[in-house]
Design an enzyme around this catalytic site. Sequence first.
Site, PDB file in Angstrom:
ATOM      1  N   GLN A 101       0.843  -1.197   0.000  1.00 44.20           N
ATOM      2  CA  GLN A 101       0.000   0.000   0.000  1.00 44.20           C
ATOM      3  C   GLN A 101       0.878   1.247   0.000  1.00 44.20           C
ATOM      4  O   GLN A 101       0.381   2.356  -0.085  1.00 44.20           O
ATOM      5  CB  GLN A 101      -0.878   0.017   1.251  1.00 44.20           C
ATOM      6  CG  GLN A 101      -1.845  -1.145   1.331  1.00 44.20           C
ATOM      7  CD  GLN A 101      -2.469  -1.242   2.716  1.00 44.20           C
ATOM      8  OE1 GLN A 101      -3.380  -0.505   3.045  1.00 44.20           O
ATOM      9  NE2 GLN A 101      -1.973  -2.153   3.531  1.00 44.20           N
ATOM     10  N   VAL A 103       3.848   3.992  -1.163  1.00 44.38           N
ATOM     11  CA  VAL A 103       4.153   4.646  -2.441  1.00 44.38           C
ATOM     12  C   VAL A 103       5.628   5.025  -2.493  1.00 44.38           C
ATOM     13  O   VAL A 103       6.046   5.838  -3.293  1.00 44.38           O
ATOM     14  CB  VAL A 103       3.264   5.906  -2.617  1.00 44.38           C
ATOM     15  CG1 VAL A 103       1.791   5.517  -2.658  1.00 44.38           C
ATOM     16  CG2 VAL A 103       3.506   6.938  -1.518  1.00 44.38           C
ATOM     17  N   ASP A 104       6.429   4.416  -1.587  1.00 43.01           N
ATOM     18  CA  ASP A 104       7.793   4.910  -1.350  1.00 43.01           C
ATOM     19  C   ASP A 104       8.887   4.190  -2.146  1.00 43.01           C
ATOM     20  O   ASP A 104      10.048   4.547  -2.058  1.00 43.01           O
ATOM     21  CB  ASP A 104       8.113   4.854   0.153  1.00 43.01           C
ATOM     22  CG  ASP A 104       7.864   3.466   0.777  1.00 43.01           C
ATOM     23  OD1 ASP A 104       8.007   2.454   0.054  1.00 43.01           O
ATOM     24  OD2 ASP A 104       7.554   3.404   1.972  1.00 43.01           O
ATOM     25  N   HIS A 119      -1.398   1.322  -4.285  1.00 39.79           N
ATOM     26  CA  HIS A 119      -1.785   2.735  -4.216  1.00 39.79           C
ATOM     27  C   HIS A 119      -0.888   3.612  -5.092  1.00 39.79           C
ATOM     28  O   HIS A 119      -0.748   4.802  -4.849  1.00 39.79           O
ATOM     29  CB  HIS A 119      -1.737   3.230  -2.756  1.00 39.79           C
ATOM     30  CG  HIS A 119      -2.839   2.667  -1.911  1.00 39.79           C
ATOM     31  ND1 HIS A 119      -2.805   2.643  -0.530  1.00 39.79           N
ATOM     32  CD2 HIS A 119      -4.027   2.098  -2.241  1.00 39.79           C
ATOM     33  CE1 HIS A 119      -3.906   2.080  -0.063  1.00 39.79           C
ATOM     34  NE2 HIS A 119      -4.664   1.731  -1.080  1.00 39.79           N
ATOM     35  N   GLY A 186       2.857  -4.530   8.996  1.00 38.56           N
ATOM     36  CA  GLY A 186       2.794  -3.087   9.206  1.00 38.56           C
ATOM     37  C   GLY A 186       1.597  -2.412   8.593  1.00 38.56           C
ATOM     38  O   GLY A 186       1.703  -1.293   8.102  1.00 38.56           O
ATOM     39  N   THR A 187       0.448  -3.096   8.620  1.00 40.17           N
ATOM     40  CA  THR A 187      -0.776  -2.432   8.165  1.00 40.17           C
ATOM     41  C   THR A 187      -1.845  -2.548   9.240  1.00 40.17           C
ATOM     42  O   THR A 187      -1.967  -3.590   9.879  1.00 40.17           O
ATOM     43  CB  THR A 187      -1.276  -2.963   6.796  1.00 40.17           C
ATOM     44  OG1 THR A 187      -2.518  -2.324   6.477  1.00 40.17           O
ATOM     45  CG2 THR A 187      -1.478  -4.459   6.768  1.00 40.17           C
ATOM     46  N   ASN A 212       3.222  -7.010  13.425  1.00 40.79           N
ATOM     47  CA  ASN A 212       2.820  -5.644  13.782  1.00 40.79           C
ATOM     48  C   ASN A 212       3.300  -5.338  15.193  1.00 40.79           C
ATOM     49  O   ASN A 212       3.499  -6.252  15.988  1.00 40.79           O
ATOM     50  CB  ASN A 212       1.292  -5.490  13.698  1.00 40.79           C
ATOM     51  CG  ASN A 212       0.857  -4.036  13.510  1.00 40.79           C
ATOM     52  OD1 ASN A 212       1.156  -3.171  14.332  1.00 40.79           O
ATOM     53  ND2 ASN A 212       0.167  -3.761  12.418  1.00 40.79           N
TER      54      ASN A 212
HETATM   55  P1  NAD Z   1      -1.583   2.693   9.012  1.00 40.37           P
HETATM   56  O1  NAD Z   1      -0.868   3.980   9.249  1.00 40.37           O
HETATM   57  O2  NAD Z   1      -3.062   2.682   9.052  1.00 40.37           O
HETATM   58  O3  NAD Z   1      -1.075   1.591  10.067  1.00 40.37           O
HETATM   59  C1  NAD Z   1       0.278   1.319  10.247  1.00 40.37           C
HETATM   60  C2  NAD Z   1       0.403   0.023  11.030  1.00 40.37           C
HETATM   61  O4  NAD Z   1       1.779  -0.288  11.145  1.00 40.37           O
HETATM   62  C3  NAD Z   1      -0.157   0.121  12.462  1.00 40.37           C
HETATM   63  O5  NAD Z   1      -0.964  -1.009  12.698  1.00 40.37           O
HETATM   64  C4  NAD Z   1       1.091   0.141  13.348  1.00 40.37           C
HETATM   65  O6  NAD Z   1       0.881  -0.514  14.583  1.00 40.37           O
HETATM   66  C5  NAD Z   1       2.073  -0.645  12.495  1.00 40.37           C
HETATM   67  N1  NAD Z   1       3.479  -0.281  12.715  1.00 40.37           N
HETATM   68  C6  NAD Z   1       4.032   0.932  12.928  1.00 40.37           C
HETATM   69  N2  NAD Z   1       5.355   0.855  13.043  1.00 40.37           N
HETATM   70  C7  NAD Z   1       5.681  -0.459  12.889  1.00 40.37           C
HETATM   71  C8  NAD Z   1       6.904  -1.182  12.894  1.00 40.37           C
HETATM   72  N3  NAD Z   1       8.081  -0.577  13.076  1.00 40.37           N
HETATM   73  N4  NAD Z   1       6.847  -2.516  12.707  1.00 40.37           N
HETATM   74  C9  NAD Z   1       5.664  -3.160  12.528  1.00 40.37           C
HETATM   75  N5  NAD Z   1       4.471  -2.531  12.513  1.00 40.37           N
HETATM   76  C10 NAD Z   1       4.481  -1.190  12.677  1.00 40.37           C
HETATM   77  O7  NAD Z   1      -1.014   2.110   7.643  1.00 40.37           O
HETATM   78  P2  NAD Z   1      -1.741   1.352   6.460  1.00 40.37           P
HETATM   79  O8  NAD Z   1      -2.554   0.243   6.997  1.00 40.37           O
HETATM   80  O9  NAD Z   1      -0.697   1.090   5.454  1.00 40.37           O
HETATM   81  O10 NAD Z   1      -2.751   2.410   5.867  1.00 40.37           O
HETATM   82  C11 NAD Z   1      -2.333   3.739   5.664  1.00 40.37           C
HETATM   83  C12 NAD Z   1      -2.431   4.249   4.237  1.00 40.37           C
HETATM   84  O11 NAD Z   1      -1.485   5.326   4.150  1.00 40.37           O
HETATM   85  C13 NAD Z   1      -2.044   3.288   3.183  1.00 40.37           C
HETATM   86  O12 NAD Z   1      -2.998   3.441   2.193  1.00 40.37           O
HETATM   87  C14 NAD Z   1      -0.689   3.780   2.640  1.00 40.37           C
HETATM   88  O13 NAD Z   1      -0.767   3.851   1.241  1.00 40.37           O
HETATM   89  C15 NAD Z   1      -0.587   5.214   3.093  1.00 40.37           C
HETATM   90  N6  NAD Z   1       0.743   5.585   3.633  1.00 40.37           N
HETATM   91  C16 NAD Z   1       1.865   5.193   2.973  1.00 40.37           C
HETATM   92  C17 NAD Z   1       3.120   5.508   3.478  1.00 40.37           C
HETATM   93  C18 NAD Z   1       4.353   5.062   2.711  1.00 40.37           C
HETATM   94  O14 NAD Z   1       4.309   4.952   1.472  1.00 40.37           O
HETATM   95  N7  NAD Z   1       5.464   4.744   3.385  1.00 40.37           N
HETATM   96  C19 NAD Z   1       3.223   6.223   4.683  1.00 40.37           C
HETATM   97  C20 NAD Z   1       2.046   6.638   5.330  1.00 40.37           C
HETATM   98  C21 NAD Z   1       0.803   6.305   4.798  1.00 40.37           C
END
Ligand code: NAD
Length: 253
Positions: A101, A103-104, A119, A186-187, A212
């Site tokens: 999910q 975009v990085d 995404h 990590g979702t 997670n």
């Molecule tokens: P979310 O922010 O809803 O949830 C993140 C999950 O990761 C949480 O359950 C948290 O407990 C867990 N987490 C945090 N740090 C962790 C670690 N070090 N190890 C393991 N687990 C960890 O994220 P989501 O479910 O991906 O939904 C958010 C939306 O935001 C997605 O659609 C995504 O596309 C977008 N998004 C993307 C980025 C990126 O590209 N890096 C960053 C922020 C948001």
Amino acid sequence: MEERIKKAARTICQSSITIALTGAGISVESGIPDFRSSGGLWERFNPIEYGSIGAFKANPEKVWQMLREVSHLLDSARPNPAHRGLGRLQELGLLHTIITQNVDYLHQEGGATRVIEYHGNAKTLSCLWCDQRYNSDELGGQLPPKCSCGKVLKPDVVFFGEPIPLRALQESFELASTCKALLVLGTSGEVAPANTIPETAKRAGATIIEVNLEPTVLTNYLTDIFLQGKASEMVTELVKEVEIIIAENYENL
Ligand code: NAD
């Protein structure tokens, strides 16, 4: 925990098709905050307010105040051991595809070769008005970046209110329907429709391994093996265990 890691590693080694679904949490240790972190980007820029397609069309300059900071974070982020560990599983032939999910682009930089960007990806940008497309590095750092027609460009990431790219949607559904094991990393499992992938896999009979920091909406309902901890540490342990199993099987040949 050690026993759970071993069980997860055995599952991966025995499964004919394993796939992974990753979310923002896997990139937190690379310096990109998820939606849940406190004190960060998303407290100043509500993702719903700044991340909807309606908001972009109404006021792209305002949305670029957030995108400018996100771009800066993405430019300086490097893959962490969780990205590299999944890349290693692909190299070993034990991880068919990663559906992300994020975009990085950190999975690809971490060595993964088969990635579905559910995404989209922030590396290209499009003009909503004349459909011209650009690579981010050909825009010379101009912010907000503009099309030759004069309009503000939008990164090719899926904003709230936009459809998932059809091919990503179809391929992900087909893989989820046929996999024997699914790694969910990590979702939060709260963003639709990506959050339907674990349920599709479970209905098809797959074992669900979840990594997670804390239990999610999926944990009690779908997860078979829950590995609670940082993605970098859990994936590193998992890959180590997989490599031990491979070495033992080789010795027993
Ligand atoms: P979310 O922010 O809803 O949830 C993140 C999950 O990761 C949480 O359950 C948290 O407990 C867990 N987490 C945090 N740090 C962790 C670690 N070090 N190890 C393991 N687990 C960890 O994220 P989501 O479910 O991906 O939904 C958010 C939306 O935001 C997605 O659609 C995504 O596309 C977008 N998004 C993307 C980025 C990126 O590209 N890096 C960053 C922020 C948001």
